[in-house]
Structures are given as C-alpha cells and as structure tokens.
Write a protein that holds these residues in place. Structure first.
Motif, short mmCIF file in Angstrom:
data_model
loop_
_atom_site.label_atom_id
_atom_site.label_comp_id
_atom_site.label_asym_id
_atom_site.label_seq_id
_atom_site.Cartn_x
_atom_site.Cartn_y
_atom_site.Cartn_z
N TYR A 304 0.84 -1.20 0.00
CA TYR A 304 0.00 0.00 0.00
C TYR A 304 0.87 1.26 0.00
CZ TYR A 304 -3.34 3.40 2.04
OH TYR A 304 -4.11 4.50 2.31
N SER A 305 1.93 1.25 0.83
CA SER A 305 2.84 2.40 0.90
C SER A 305 3.55 2.62 -0.43
CB SER A 305 3.88 2.18 2.00
OG SER A 305 3.26 2.00 3.25
N LEU A 306 4.04 1.54 -1.02
CA LEU A 306 4.74 1.65 -2.30
C LEU A 306 3.82 2.20 -3.39
CD1 LEU A 306 6.82 -1.66 -2.31
CD2 LEU A 306 7.68 0.67 -1.98
N GLU A 307 2.57 1.76 -3.37
CA GLU A 307 1.62 2.25 -4.37
C GLU A 307 1.38 3.74 -4.22
OE1 GLU A 307 -0.25 1.77 -7.76
OE2 GLU A 307 0.49 -0.01 -6.71
N GLN A 308 1.48 4.24 -2.99
CA GLN A 308 1.32 5.67 -2.74
C GLN A 308 2.60 6.45 -3.01
OE1 GLN A 308 -1.35 6.64 0.94
NE2 GLN A 308 -0.27 4.77 1.46
N GLY A 309 3.69 5.73 -3.23
CA GLY A 309 4.98 6.40 -3.41
C GLY A 309 5.64 6.76 -2.10
N ASP A 310 5.14 6.21 -0.99
CA ASP A 310 5.67 6.51 0.33
C ASP A 310 6.70 5.44 0.72
OD1 ASP A 310 6.17 7.32 2.91
OD2 ASP A 310 4.06 7.40 3.54
N THR A 311 7.86 5.48 0.08
CA THR A 311 8.87 4.45 0.33
C THR A 311 9.48 4.57 1.73
OG1 THR A 311 10.52 5.83 -0.78
CG2 THR A 311 9.48 4.11 -2.09
N ASP A 312 9.50 5.76 2.28
CA ASP A 312 10.06 5.93 3.63
C ASP A 312 9.25 5.12 4.64
OD1 ASP A 312 12.04 7.59 2.73
OD2 ASP A 312 11.01 9.45 3.25
N TRP A 313 7.92 5.20 4.54
CA TRP A 313 7.10 4.44 5.49
C TRP A 313 7.20 2.94 5.22
CZ3 TRP A 313 1.65 2.57 6.17
CH2 TRP A 313 1.36 2.36 7.52
N ALA A 314 7.31 2.57 3.94
CA ALA A 314 7.49 1.15 3.60
C ALA A 314 8.76 0.61 4.25
CB ALA A 314 7.55 0.98 2.08
N LEU A 315 9.82 1.41 4.24
CA LEU A 315 11.08 0.99 4.85
C LEU A 315 10.98 0.95 6.38
CD1 LEU A 315 13.56 2.95 2.57
CD2 LEU A 315 13.39 0.46 2.76
N THR A 316 10.11 1.76 6.94
CA THR A 316 9.87 1.71 8.39
C THR A 316 9.12 0.45 8.76
OG1 THR A 316 9.79 4.13 8.50
CG2 THR A 316 8.80 2.93 10.33
N LEU A 317 8.19 0.05 7.91
CA LEU A 317 7.38 -1.15 8.16
C LEU A 317 8.19 -2.44 7.97
CD1 LEU A 317 4.23 -0.01 6.20
CD2 LEU A 317 4.19 -0.64 8.63
N TYR A 318 9.13 -2.40 7.06
CA TYR A 318 9.81 -3.63 6.65
C TYR A 318 10.50 -4.38 7.79
CZ TYR A 318 13.12 -6.72 4.35
OH TYR A 318 13.87 -7.81 3.98
N PRO A 319 11.28 -3.71 8.67
CA PRO A 319 11.91 -4.45 9.77
C PRO A 319 10.89 -5.11 10.71
CG PRO A 319 12.94 -2.31 9.48
CD PRO A 319 11.70 -2.30 8.65
N LYS A 320 9.70 -4.52 10.82
CA LYS A 320 8.65 -5.11 11.66
C LYS A 320 8.22 -6.45 11.08
CE LYS A 320 8.56 -1.34 14.14
NZ LYS A 320 9.13 -1.32 15.52
#
Length: 374
Positions: A304-320
């Motif tokens: 969902y984040s990537l589709e919005q172009g919000d890669t920073d939040w995607a990277l925050t979610l990834y370690p979780k």
C-alpha cells in the motif's frame, strides 16, 4: 611492517569485506529465503501450493484446510514470478493452472485438494482477478499470446458470472447456476480489469464499473465496511476489524488514485504509539483484539505504501515484518509460528519484499546487514 602499510592493508580488508557483503546481498537477496521455504515446505507433490504447512481438520467445504490449494495463492505465486522476471517459474505454474484449476469457459475452481481434485463448484472474484492480472503482466513482459488469451477467457467469465445488478459479487456456483448476493469489498481490484481493457474493448465498461464501486465505499471515520449486500443495498460493518481486508481495499483504491487518509492515519499512529501494528481491532474502541501480529498485514501495508509512493514508510514497516521471519533452522525464510503457517503469510511478504527491494535495493541491503548482526 610499517604503520602506513598496516593501515593500508586494514583499509583494503575493510573495502574487500564491504564489497563481498554488498555482492552477496545483491546476488542473494533475502526474499529468496522465503521463496526457498515455499518451494521446500509449501508445495504438494503435484506442485500446487498448500494453504497450511501442517494439515488441519476439515471444518466445512466452504473453508480451506490443510494442504488444500487455492487459486488465489497460485495468482500471487504467478505475480511473484513476473516481478522476479522468472519465466520458467511462471510457465511451470501456468501449467498447474491449466491442469488443476481451469474449467470450461474460463471458470476457475477456487480450491482443489492436495491431489489436485476439485470438490467445489464455485469460483471466486478475488482469485480470478489475481490470475487475470498475473497473466496479462506476463503477456506484456514476455509476449506469449496464449497467456493473454487465457486472461481474456477468465475475464469473460468474470463479466458473465460475477457481475450482477450493476455491481460485482463474490462467487458463482456452476452446479446450481446461481451467484452470490453480496460483494466482499476487499475482493474487488480494478487493476486487472484495466489491463484487460487494453486488449478487450468490452473490458472498458467492466473496469469503469469496478472503479465506481471503489469510489463509492464509505468509512466510519477510520475503517471500511466489509461487504455490500445487493438485496438490502447496504454496506455492512463488522464489529471486529481484520486489517488484511482493510489494507486490500485501501491498496486497490490507491491503484486508481483514490486516497484513504483516515486508515493511513490510523496505521501510522499505531506504529508511532505502539511500535507495531496488530492484526485486528475492535471497530468502535480501536483497541487490539489480541496481541498478535500478522506478516501479511505488514506486507500489505508495505505494498500500500509503495503504491502511494511513500517508500520511507514502507522501509519503516519492513523491519517489523522481517523480525517475524525464521532466521535459521528447518523453516528458515518462512513466517512460521508454533510449527504452523498460512501460505498468505508467506506469499504477501515475498511479494512485498521483492517490490521494495526493486524500489530501494541499497536501503534493504543495509537493513539485511543490520538484521544479520542481531
């Protein structure tokens, strides 16, 4: 040996070590561990994808159990093959689609047993759309006319069986020649229909209809309803919120430029305040339903984040998400808890990880290196 020479050798060692680590992660990305887990532990002897790692008892013919295989899982696996540019993997699983799931006139059985035999007479909207999307993406990438034609046949079945009273429905029963009277809103993804409209002029109306349905979905201030009932013409909310459903709706809306700011704000606040996102919540109180996290929830939030172009939040979610994966042992790379896992808790993370890696490879390699040092 002089100090300068020693310093030079130490510097060279550091450079070579860093280079070897970079090379290893570049050519051996961590998502391959999850692919390996799936290929080793989640495939039946006939190549179909088992839903559970360990067999579970049958409760109802309408509920998947044990080593039964879902056509939706196959659609996600095919989508991963396209994303990875793995033509051999795609061809292998296209053959499985044709052999085990495909019925006349583009009708797709929503599940088969571990032996590849179907004991159901229904299809499912979400499954059919995933297959259409993967087939058309592969057709676009590799140019196989057969894959495009197969997508068109399945799309024709969607139009014929799964559209009722100007909206979409969950399934059609081929035995009783009847369709559902409700739409589970997370099932509807316009993107495959948009792809289909490019090769089938009749698909344009179907695509426009699907976008209109997504536009019309209300929310209660935070969450979306689960279903729309054609008989009552009402949206139905459930007291317990499954975030997988919510994120699928938001993700599908985002692909069409429709924002979901209320849900996004809730998710970001949960991560900020709690440091994690739970799998389910009470709709009214917004309290977690239990202390469980879902790899699929984190994966869908990343997508969902990537589709919005919000890669920073995607990277925050990834370690979780990554901390829920087995780092060693027999099930390394799998999202296994108490020796059990669901295929979606592996396929969705696999898809999210490869897409994030392709978008931000250096950032992911840095996270992988940090994770391995723990």
């Amino acid at each position: 040996m002089g100090r300068k020479k020693v310093s030079w050798l130490i510097g060279l060692f550091i450079i070579l070590t860093a280079s070897s680590i970079f090379t290893y992660h570049f050519y051996h990305p961590r998502y391959l561990e999850t692919e390996r887990f799936i290929s080793t532990h989640m495939l039946n002897e006939n190549g179909t994808l088992a839903t559970y790692l360990v067999d579970t008892p049958a409760v109802s013919p309408d509920i998947v159990h044990g080593r039964e295989a879902l056509s939706e899982s196959l659609g996600l696996w095919l989508e991963y093959a396209v994303q990875k540019r793995d033509k051999a993997l795609f061809q292998q699983n296209y053959a499985i689609l044709q052999h085990y799931f495909f019925a006349p006139e583009g009708f797709i059985y929503w599940k088969v047993n571990a032996n590849g035999q179907s004991d159901v007479t229904t299809n499912a909207l979400v499954d059919d759309l995933r297959l259409v999307d993967a087939l058309l993406a592969a057709h676009q990438l590799w140019g196989s006319e057969e894959w495009g034609q197969t997508a068109g046949v399945i799309g024709g079945a969607v139009s014929r069986y799964l559209v009722k009273e100007e909206t979409f429905v969950d399934f059609y029963d081929n035995k009783y020649h009847s369709s559902a009277h409700a739409l589970t809103l997370s099932y509807l993804d316009p993107q495959p229909l948009k792809r289909l409209s490019r090769i089938d002029p009749d698909g344009q109306a179907l695509y426009e209809k699907s976008v209109a349905v997504l536009h019309a979905i209300p929310n209660d201030g935070t969450f979306f309803p689960k279903t729309y009932d054609l008989m009552t013409r009402q949206y139905n909310y459930e007291p317990s919120i499954n975030l997988i459903d919510q994120l699928l709706i938001a993700w599908h809306r985002t692909t069409q430029g429709i924002s979901s700011p209320e849900l996004t704000a809730f998710l970001k606040n949960e991560l900020l305040v709690r440091g994690l996102i739970y799998g389910g919540y009470d709709r009214i109180s917004h309290k977690p339903l239990g202390e469980f996290e879902s790899p699929a929830v984190y994966a869908l939030a990343i997508l969902y984040s990537l589709e919005q172009g919000d890669t920073d939040w995607a990277l925050t979610l990834y370690p979780k998400m990554l901390r829920l994966r087995s780092r060693s042992g027999e099930f390394r790379g799998g999202y296994v808890f108490d020796n059990q896992t669901h295929i979606f808790d592996n396929l969705f993370p696999l898809l999210a990880e490869i897409k994030l890696y392709q978008a931000k490879p250096l950032a992911l390699m840095k996270i992988w290196l940090t994770d391995r040092q723990k």
